[in-house]
Design an enzyme around this catalytic site. Structure first.
Site, PDB file in Angstrom:
ATOM      1  N   CYS A 136       0.713  -3.402  -1.603  1.00  0.00           N
ATOM      2  CA  CYS A 136       2.134  -3.557  -1.276  1.00  0.00           C
ATOM      3  C   CYS A 136       2.540  -2.603  -0.152  1.00  0.00           C
ATOM      4  CB  CYS A 136       2.990  -3.308  -2.513  1.00  0.00           C
ATOM      5  SG  CYS A 136       4.750  -3.386  -2.166  1.00  0.00           S
ATOM      6  N   CYS A 139       5.960  -1.058  -0.466  1.00  0.00           N
ATOM      7  CA  CYS A 139       6.086   0.017  -1.468  1.00  0.00           C
ATOM      8  C   CYS A 139       5.474   1.313  -0.926  1.00  0.00           C
ATOM      9  CB  CYS A 139       5.342  -0.319  -2.758  1.00  0.00           C
ATOM     10  SG  CYS A 139       5.569  -1.969  -3.362  1.00  0.00           S
ATOM     11  N   ASP A 140       4.327   1.204  -0.265  1.00  0.00           N
ATOM     12  CA  ASP A 140       3.533   2.394   0.042  1.00  0.00           C
ATOM     13  C   ASP A 140       3.410   2.722   1.527  1.00  0.00           C
ATOM     14  OD1 ASP A 140       3.057   2.595  -2.689  1.00  0.00           O
ATOM     15  OD2 ASP A 140       1.313   1.278  -2.580  1.00  0.00           O
TER      16      ASP A 140
END
Ligand code: NDP
Length: 323
Positions: A136, A139-140
């Site tokens: 992701c 997300c990261d």
């Protein structure tokens, strides 16, 4: 631990589940929606959304899901947070068990458990998951400011993630196993125009390399094999994003509901009905083809309308039998 019974249960809180909830609530079915650890579904891990009708400006996926959830709750949906770990669908009422120990029974069930990212299955990928290997980017990606990363895959997700990662990383390599991309042409154009992105064609990720000298493991590079020549090349980088598609969240329904060979629930043509009367499936859990938020919302609407009809028929049959 407690037992609860409902007329209509909806399992999953992505675009499909929440839309089913809106329609079911407006039909006075008083739906209860159970969501797990990622409320809002896959849209909560995307960023820019440009193709959801009604929003001419770019909107954010998490924001869109907050709006749809607020709408579902506003019309009377009861939301419960519990990870369902077991389903017993062989007899009525259908029964779900949460990891809280609570059980939930219902007369009609809408399954909208969605899909989740696939992994390559390499030992080294697993070893560095959460320490430089991710599925992701939104997300990261932030952790890779000023660093170099690679994305594996050639579909819309991989291309979108590669473009997104250029906001943070100094260089993004897109590693794809063929010499043409599956992604939409418009995205491909943006990808090719981005000077920070290098595409490594006809190539497979063989190994994620790393070290574990500090408090946590870290990725230091990758080994990539050219599929046509078998040549191995090593690249130094700090992050690897796997974007090779999704698999449906259907493990708790195995041997109970009909599925295709990839595990997607099979629904009847032009319907969300599964092989068990009273159980309907909507969204990515039954859609291996379109997998869009708007199509998920559409099938969520269908599932609610079909549930309403199913429950009305049961009431009619019971009334006639009593006469
Ligand atoms: P896709 O299935 O579309 O693409 C998966 C990619 O990963 C393909 O390029 C495939 O290669 C590659 N791949 C699959 N397995 C492996 C493997 N074992 N090793 C290496 N490469 C592999 O998945 P996406 O997640 O990209 O997209 C899913 C759906 O969601 C699509 O319908 C897409 O259109 C949609 N989507 C739409 C978006 C939007 O409209 N903005 C954004 C993101 C997704 P190959 O091409 O060779 O098969």
């Amino acid at each position: 631990m407690s037992d609860h019974h409902y007329d209509v249960l909806i399992l999953g809180s992505g675009a499909a589940g929440l839309t089913a909830a809106i329609y079911a609530a407006r039909a006075n079915l008083e739906p209860t929606l159970i969501h797990g650890m990622q409320p809002g579904g896959q849209m909560t891990i995307t960023t820019d959304v440009e193709n959801f009708p009604g929003f001419p400006e770019i909107i954010q996926g998490p924001w869109l899901m907050e709006q749809i959830q607020a709408q579902a709750e506003g019309v009377g949906t009861n939301m419960i947070s519990d990870l369902i770990i077991e389903a017993n669908l062989q007899k009525k009422p259908f029964k779900l068990t949460g990891d809280s120990g609570n059980t939930y029974t219902c007369n009609a069930l809408i399954i909208s458990t969605g899909a989740e990212a696939k992994w390559l299955g390499l030992d080294s990928e697993l070893k560095y998951q959460g320490f430089g290997v991710s599925a992701c980017a939104t997300c990261d990606g932030f952790f890779y400011r000023g660093k170099q990363v690679a994305v594996v895959g050639g579909g819309n997700t991989a291309v979108e993630e590669a473009i997104y990662l250029t906001k943070h990383a100094t260089k993004v390599m897109l590693i794809h196993r063929r010499n043409s991309l599956r992604a939409e042409k418009m995205l491909q154009k943006r990808l090719l125009a981005n000077p920070k992105i290098e595409i490594i064609w006809d190539s497979a990720l063989e190994e994620v390399m790393g070290k574990h000298e500090g408090p946590m493991p870290e990725v230091t590079g990758i080994r990539v094999r050219n599929i046509k020549t078998d040549n191995i090349t090593e690249y130094s980088l700090e992050g690897v994003f796997i974007a090779i598609g999704h698999q449906p969240n259907t493990s708790i329904f195995v041997n109970q509901l009909k599925m295709d060979e990839e595990g997607y629930l099979i629904t009847q043509p032009d319907s969300t009905a599964t092989n068990i009367p009273g159980i309907f499936a909507a969204g990515d859990v039954q859609d291996n083809k379109f997998r869009q938020a708007v199509t998920a919302a559409g099938t969520g609407c269908m599932a609610a309308l079909e549930t309403e009809k199913y429950l009305a028929n049961i009431v009619n049959q019971t009334t006639m039998a009593a006469q």
